[in-house]
Design an enzyme around this catalytic site. Structure first.
Site, mmCIF file in Angstrom:
data_model
loop_
_atom_site.group_PDB
_atom_site.id
_atom_site.type_symbol
_atom_site.label_atom_id
_atom_site.label_comp_id
_atom_site.label_asym_id
_atom_site.label_seq_id
_atom_site.Cartn_x
_atom_site.Cartn_y
_atom_site.Cartn_z
ATOM 1 N N GLU A 58 57.995 2.682 56.466
ATOM 2 C CA GLU A 58 58.694 2.156 55.290
ATOM 3 C C GLU A 58 57.747 1.712 54.182
ATOM 4 O O GLU A 58 56.796 0.970 54.431
ATOM 5 C CB GLU A 58 59.564 0.976 55.720
ATOM 6 C CG GLU A 58 60.479 0.448 54.631
ATOM 7 C CD GLU A 58 61.670 -0.267 55.236
ATOM 8 O OE1 GLU A 58 62.628 0.424 55.635
ATOM 9 O OE2 GLU A 58 61.634 -1.501 55.338
ATOM 10 N N LYS A 63 57.384 -0.757 51.755
ATOM 11 C CA LYS A 63 58.016 -2.080 51.631
ATOM 12 C C LYS A 63 57.012 -3.015 50.964
ATOM 13 O O LYS A 63 56.040 -3.427 51.575
ATOM 14 C CB LYS A 63 58.375 -2.553 53.050
ATOM 15 C CG LYS A 63 59.224 -3.803 53.132
ATOM 16 C CD LYS A 63 59.651 -4.067 54.570
ATOM 17 C CE LYS A 63 60.641 -5.206 54.678
ATOM 18 N NZ LYS A 63 61.041 -5.480 56.067
ATOM 19 N N LYS A 85 66.556 3.396 51.235
ATOM 20 C CA LYS A 85 66.824 2.133 51.934
ATOM 21 C C LYS A 85 67.301 1.145 50.889
ATOM 22 O O LYS A 85 66.538 0.671 50.057
ATOM 23 C CB LYS A 85 65.522 1.668 52.593
ATOM 24 C CG LYS A 85 65.699 0.568 53.608
ATOM 25 C CD LYS A 85 66.040 1.167 54.959
ATOM 26 C CE LYS A 85 66.101 0.169 56.081
ATOM 27 N NZ LYS A 85 65.265 -0.974 56.015
ATOM 28 N N GLU A 96 73.521 1.737 60.446
ATOM 29 C CA GLU A 96 72.816 0.616 61.083
ATOM 30 C C GLU A 96 73.768 -0.414 61.688
ATOM 31 O O GLU A 96 74.747 -0.802 61.065
ATOM 32 C CB GLU A 96 71.929 -0.056 60.039
ATOM 33 C CG GLU A 96 71.094 -1.187 60.605
ATOM 34 C CD GLU A 96 70.224 -1.818 59.539
ATOM 35 O OE1 GLU A 96 69.252 -1.172 59.115
ATOM 36 O OE2 GLU A 96 70.528 -2.949 59.122
ATOM 37 N N ASN A 148 69.199 -2.536 64.402
ATOM 38 C CA ASN A 148 68.262 -3.456 63.755
ATOM 39 C C ASN A 148 68.032 -4.684 64.634
ATOM 40 O O ASN A 148 68.978 -5.401 64.959
ATOM 41 C CB ASN A 148 68.785 -3.875 62.367
ATOM 42 C CG ASN A 148 67.644 -4.328 61.470
ATOM 43 O OD1 ASN A 148 66.618 -4.817 61.956
ATOM 44 N ND2 ASN A 148 67.801 -4.163 60.171
ATOM 45 N N GLU A 152 64.888 -0.481 64.995
ATOM 46 C CA GLU A 152 64.390 -0.928 63.692
ATOM 47 C C GLU A 152 63.926 -2.384 63.710
ATOM 48 O O GLU A 152 64.564 -3.233 64.326
ATOM 49 C CB GLU A 152 65.518 -0.849 62.652
ATOM 50 C CG GLU A 152 66.148 0.491 62.447
ATOM 51 C CD GLU A 152 67.308 0.390 61.461
ATOM 52 O OE1 GLU A 152 68.270 1.158 61.607
ATOM 53 O OE2 GLU A 152 67.267 -0.481 60.567
ATOM 54 N N SER A 153 62.828 -2.642 63.021
ATOM 55 C CA SER A 153 62.355 -3.978 62.629
ATOM 56 C C SER A 153 61.586 -4.740 63.708
ATOM 57 O O SER A 153 61.971 -4.746 64.884
ATOM 58 C CB SER A 153 63.515 -4.891 62.192
ATOM 59 O OG SER A 153 64.194 -4.369 61.091
HETATM 60 O O1 LIG Z 1 63.043 -7.476 55.931
HETATM 61 C C1 LIG Z 1 63.744 -8.417 55.565
HETATM 62 O O2 LIG Z 1 63.316 -9.587 55.389
HETATM 63 C C2 LIG Z 1 65.202 -8.192 55.257
HETATM 64 C C3 LIG Z 1 65.976 -9.249 54.790
HETATM 65 C C4 LIG Z 1 67.308 -9.046 54.467
HETATM 66 C C5 LIG Z 1 67.887 -7.807 54.601
HETATM 67 C C6 LIG Z 1 67.126 -6.737 55.069
HETATM 68 C C7 LIG Z 1 65.809 -6.928 55.396
HETATM 69 N N1 LIG Z 1 65.039 -5.892 55.861
HETATM 70 C C8 LIG Z 1 65.527 -4.579 56.057
HETATM 71 C C9 LIG Z 1 65.003 -4.034 57.329
HETATM 72 O O3 LIG Z 1 65.710 -4.067 58.281
HETATM 73 C C10 LIG Z 1 63.576 -3.624 57.407
HETATM 74 O O4 LIG Z 1 63.062 -3.347 56.139
HETATM 75 C C11 LIG Z 1 63.198 -2.462 58.290
HETATM 76 O O5 LIG Z 1 63.966 -2.311 59.426
HETATM 77 C C12 LIG Z 1 61.702 -2.637 58.696
HETATM 78 O O6 LIG Z 1 61.529 -3.880 59.321
HETATM 79 P P1 LIG Z 1 60.072 -4.524 59.529
HETATM 80 O O7 LIG Z 1 59.236 -3.513 60.236
HETATM 81 O O8 LIG Z 1 60.302 -5.737 60.353
HETATM 82 O O9 LIG Z 1 59.556 -4.811 58.167
#
Ligand SMILES: O=C(O)c1ccccc1NCC(=O)[C@H](O)[C@H](O)COP(=O)(O)O
Length: 271
Positions: free
Chosen positions: A67, A69, A128, A176, A197, A230-231
């Site tokens: 991503e 980001k 996204k 998602e 997520n 995810e995340s």
């Molecule tokens: O990332 C955040 O803080 C967030 C807050 C509110 C809504 C969505 C958010 N993120 C979107 C995502 O889920 C992530 O960008 C994506 O899955 C990647 O996650 P990460 O690797 O933990 O940055």
């Protein structure tokens, strides 16, 4: 806020009940709905689906969606990435798809970032954003995305109609979910690609047990499509719980803030 719109002449208006969306996520989707209030919901002519995003994630082994980001509500500023340079670095590190944030206030995303990435790398790009209006899907297709994110926590029972709209535009959709109820809606909608997520978007709390739990549940229910965890993934050890379960992982913050995106992508995915 209650939003009604009809994207195609042959469909009933789609109603979103955004007041049911709590916390941080609720604030963001209200802002996005205001951004698109009055936008034309017409999708235009149907486009052929290439399935590029889905095909990329179905390759052998765990696929990486990396991503672009630059900022987030949970981290604040992450890194002042040039989107195209970042995407090329991820691609060189083995990413099979690139996720590009286009939400401007909290994620420092832009339309141009998506256009640059979609036109500048060989792997497919995902828009996204917090889709709350058909125009956002039309834009995704116009800007060159192969797929768009659809969040069941936002769209609820309108998920199936938004999925149809994405497909009408030739887009794949990453649908998602974060809990069992949302997973059931995604399965009911016949979503070919489901993302789980680990981050609760109302509280921002991350629990890496969520993806394995819901991915198992989807497989137990007979789901044969693509499953994405995810995340919250920072190390190869973090991936242990999904390595043999998921088709793909979506990773943002830990790669984007690493300073060496190619190496970070390679190191993370090393088995
Ligand atoms: O990332 C955040 O803080 C967030 C807050 C509110 C809504 C969505 C958010 N993120 C979107 C995502 O889920 C992530 O960008 C994506 O899955 C990647 O996650 P990460 O690797 O933990 O940055």
């Amino acid at each position: 806020m209650l939003t009604r719109m009809s994207a195609r002449d042959d469909t009933a208006p789609v109603t979103l009940h955004l007041d049911r969306v709590p916390g941080v996520l609720g604030r963001i989707v209200h802002e996005r709905a205001a951004d698109y209030a009055g936008a034309d919901p017409a999708l235009g002519a149907a486009r052929a689906r290439t399935h590029r995003f889905e095909t990329a994630l179905r390759q052998l082994g765990l696929s990486l969606i990396a991503e672009v980001k630059r900022a987030s509500p949970s981290q604040g500023a992450i890194a002042p990435l040039d989107p195209l340079e970042a995407a090329r670095a991820y691609e060189a590190g083995g990413a099979r798809a690139i996720s590009v944030l286009t939400e401007p206030r909290h994620f420092d995303g832009t339309a141009q970032a998506l256009r640059d990435v979609a036109g500048g790398v060989a792997v497919p790009a995902l828009r996204k954003d917090f889709v709350v209006h058909p125009a956002m899907l039309r834009e995704a297709a116009e800007w060159g995305a192969s797929a768009a994110l659809l969040m069941v926590s936002v769209l609820h029972e309108a998920t199936a109609e938004y999925l149809r709209m994405a497909h009408h535009l030739g887009l794949d959709a990453l649908v998602e979910v974060h809990d069992e109820r949302e997973l059931d809606i995604a399965l009911e909608a016949d979503a070919p690609i489901i993302g789980v997520n680990n981050r609760d978007l109302t509280t921002l709390h991350i629990d890496l047990e969520v993806s394995p739990r819901l991915i198992r549940r989807a497989r137990d229910a007979g789901f044969g499509g693509v499953l994405v965890a995810e995340s919250g993934y920072r190390t190869p050890q973090d991936l242990a719980g999904v390595r043999d379960l998921a088709d793909a992982v979506l990773v943002g913050s830990s790669l984007a803030g690493s300073g060496d995106l190619t190496r970070a992508a390679r190191d993370l995915m090393r088995a």
